[in-house]
Write an enzyme that holds these catalytic residues in place. Structure first.
Site, PDB file in Angstrom:
ATOM      1  N   HIS A  55      18.240  -7.340 138.139  1.00 53.27           N
ATOM      2  CA  HIS A  55      18.252  -8.533 137.059  1.00 53.27           C
ATOM      3  C   HIS A  55      16.982  -8.357 136.101  1.00 53.27           C
ATOM      4  CE1 HIS A  55      20.301  -9.624 140.866  1.00 53.27           C
ATOM      5  NE2 HIS A  55      20.982 -10.349 140.169  1.00 53.27           N
ATOM      6  N   HIS A  75      30.363 -17.150 140.096  1.00 47.04           N
ATOM      7  CA  HIS A  75      29.401 -17.662 139.529  1.00 47.04           C
ATOM      8  C   HIS A  75      28.875 -17.596 138.135  1.00 47.04           C
ATOM      9  CE1 HIS A  75      27.111 -14.079 140.808  1.00 47.04           C
ATOM     10  NE2 HIS A  75      25.766 -14.389 140.487  1.00 47.04           N
ATOM     11  N   GLU A  94      29.757  -9.154 139.273  1.00 48.32           N
ATOM     12  CA  GLU A  94      29.086  -8.770 140.182  1.00 48.32           C
ATOM     13  C   GLU A  94      29.682  -8.310 141.314  1.00 48.32           C
ATOM     14  OE1 GLU A  94      24.237 -10.564 140.115  1.00 48.32           O
ATOM     15  OE2 GLU A  94      25.861 -11.383 141.556  1.00 48.32           O
ATOM     16  N   HIS A 122      23.709 -12.569 146.927  1.00 48.16           N
ATOM     17  CA  HIS A 122      22.460 -12.339 146.849  1.00 48.16           C
ATOM     18  C   HIS A 122      21.622 -13.184 146.079  1.00 48.16           C
ATOM     19  CE1 HIS A 122      23.302  -9.542 143.256  1.00 48.16           C
ATOM     20  NE2 HIS A 122      22.831 -10.637 142.627  1.00 48.16           N
TER      21      HIS A 122
HETATM   22  C1  DHB Z   1      21.564 -16.864 140.926  1.00 50.09           C
HETATM   23  C2  DHB Z   1      21.257 -15.588 140.599  1.00 50.09           C
HETATM   24  C3  DHB Z   1      21.952 -14.405 140.839  1.00 50.09           C
HETATM   25  O1  DHB Z   1      21.449 -12.964 140.731  1.00 50.09           O
HETATM   26  C4  DHB Z   1      23.115 -14.354 141.720  1.00 50.09           C
HETATM   27  O2  DHB Z   1      23.764 -13.321 141.898  1.00 50.09           O
HETATM   28  C5  DHB Z   1      23.384 -15.654 142.216  1.00 50.09           C
HETATM   29  C6  DHB Z   1      22.583 -16.701 141.956  1.00 50.09           C
HETATM   30  C7  DHB Z   1      20.755 -17.788 140.495  1.00 50.09           C
HETATM   31  O3  DHB Z   1      19.867 -18.009 140.119  1.00 50.09           O
HETATM   32  O4  DHB Z   1      21.244 -19.137 141.152  1.00 50.09           O
HETATM   33 FE    FE Z   2      22.925 -11.503 140.956  1.00 48.07          FE
END
Ligand code: DHB
Ligand code: FE
Length: 282
Positions: A61, A195, A242, A12
């Site tokens: 978030h 990530h 996540e 997302h």
């Molecule tokens: C980013 C933020 C998110 O919540 C995520 O799941 C993936 C990437 C970002 O800020 O790049």
């Molecule tokens: Fe996220």
């Protein structure tokens, strides 16, 4: 009776919402990312595949919840949810409309099934929920179905275990299958894949691990539900956790679903984008 006809998982990444809002679909950076959603956009637009309701599992978030209130599992039971302002104004996307009777039924069924859901009647929804909708449905004037927001805490330690999430998915399936109205229900899991957004390991990508996770969504739920938090953290970065939300979708579908479509691309922002469409085994 209501029944689950599909499970969808997707990252997302907020940048992907910005790209759609700013019509950057043909930009060379975005094009290969959005290309992987074309199959799903065509598939979900067909009347036989269009959901009546999506149980959309995502994480907030720090838009609706902060350190004052950290529900592990929260289910939205209001009629509508407004897109959150995440610092640049709310995204120009439609209001999220719920099927409140269905959502209250799912809440009741899960709570009586011993999952202590937090019931939320006022909540703004952020990119965790709106970006997946934009990826699958594009830019309509109204979302084509009802959406039950199901928020999971994966931001503040301790998040729920993958196994707990998987079992919640099973409880959600029992809830859906005990709802008398004939509804075509999707369960979506969002977030991930690899990530890490901050610190010395920012930008960490583990494509091999991610691909195996995608493989095992149709092959080996027993492995996935037993992955410990430390493995997500070590192998996929701090925000890779996540992916436990995908296990709620997997638990709802049951063992050995069929993968209809799958997509993986690096980079989007500094993360790996993953997407899969699953059909429950008959
Ligand atoms: C980013 C933020 C998110 O919540 C995520 O799941 C993936 C990437 C970002 O800020 O790049
Ligand atoms: Fe996220």
């Amino acid at each position: 009776m209501a029944r689950i006809t599909a499970g969808i998982a997707t990252s997302h990444v907020p940048l992907l919402g910005v790209g759609i809002d700013q019509k950057k679909m043909d930009d060379p950076y975005f094009k290969p990312i959005y290309a992987g959603y074309e199959w799903t956009k065509d598939w979900i637009a067909k009347p036989e595949n269009k959901p009546d309701v999506i149980v959309l599992v995502y994480n907030d978030h720090a838009s609706a919840f902060d350190m004052n209130l950290i529900p592990t599992f929260a289910i939205g039971c209001a009629d509508t949810f407004t897109p959150a302002d995440e610092g640049w104004g709310p995204r120009p996307v439609p209001l999220v409309k719920n099927d409140a009777d269905f959502a209250w039924h799912v809440a009741q069924s899960c709570i009586l099934d011993e999952f202590d859901m937090t019931i939320i009647n006022k909540m703004n929804v952020d990119h965790g929920l709106t970006v997946p909708l934009s990826l699958m449905f594009g830019q309509p004037d109204a979302w084509p179905c009802k959406i039950v927001p199901l928020a999971v805490n994966v931001v503040t330690y301790p998040p729920p275990t993958g196994n707990r999430c998987y079992n919640l998915g099973k409880a959600i399936r029992r809830a859906i299958e005990s709802y008398e109205e004939e509804l075509n229900v999707h369960v979506w899991g969002t977030g991930g894949m690899s990530h890490q957004l901050q610190g010395p390991r920012a930008g960490l990508i583990n494509a091999e691990w991610d691909q195996r996770f995608l493989d095992d969504l149709s092959k080996d739920h027993e492995r996935l539900r037993n992955i410990p938090h430390i493995e997500y953290l070590r192998e996929t970065g701090s925000e890779g956790i996540e992916m436990v939300m995908w296990l709620i979708m997997a638990g709802a579908l049951g063992a050995s679903p069929k993968a209809l479509h799958r997509h993986y691309h690096v980079p989007a922002s500094n993360t790996a984008v993953g997407h899969i469409v699953l059909e429950p085994a008959s």
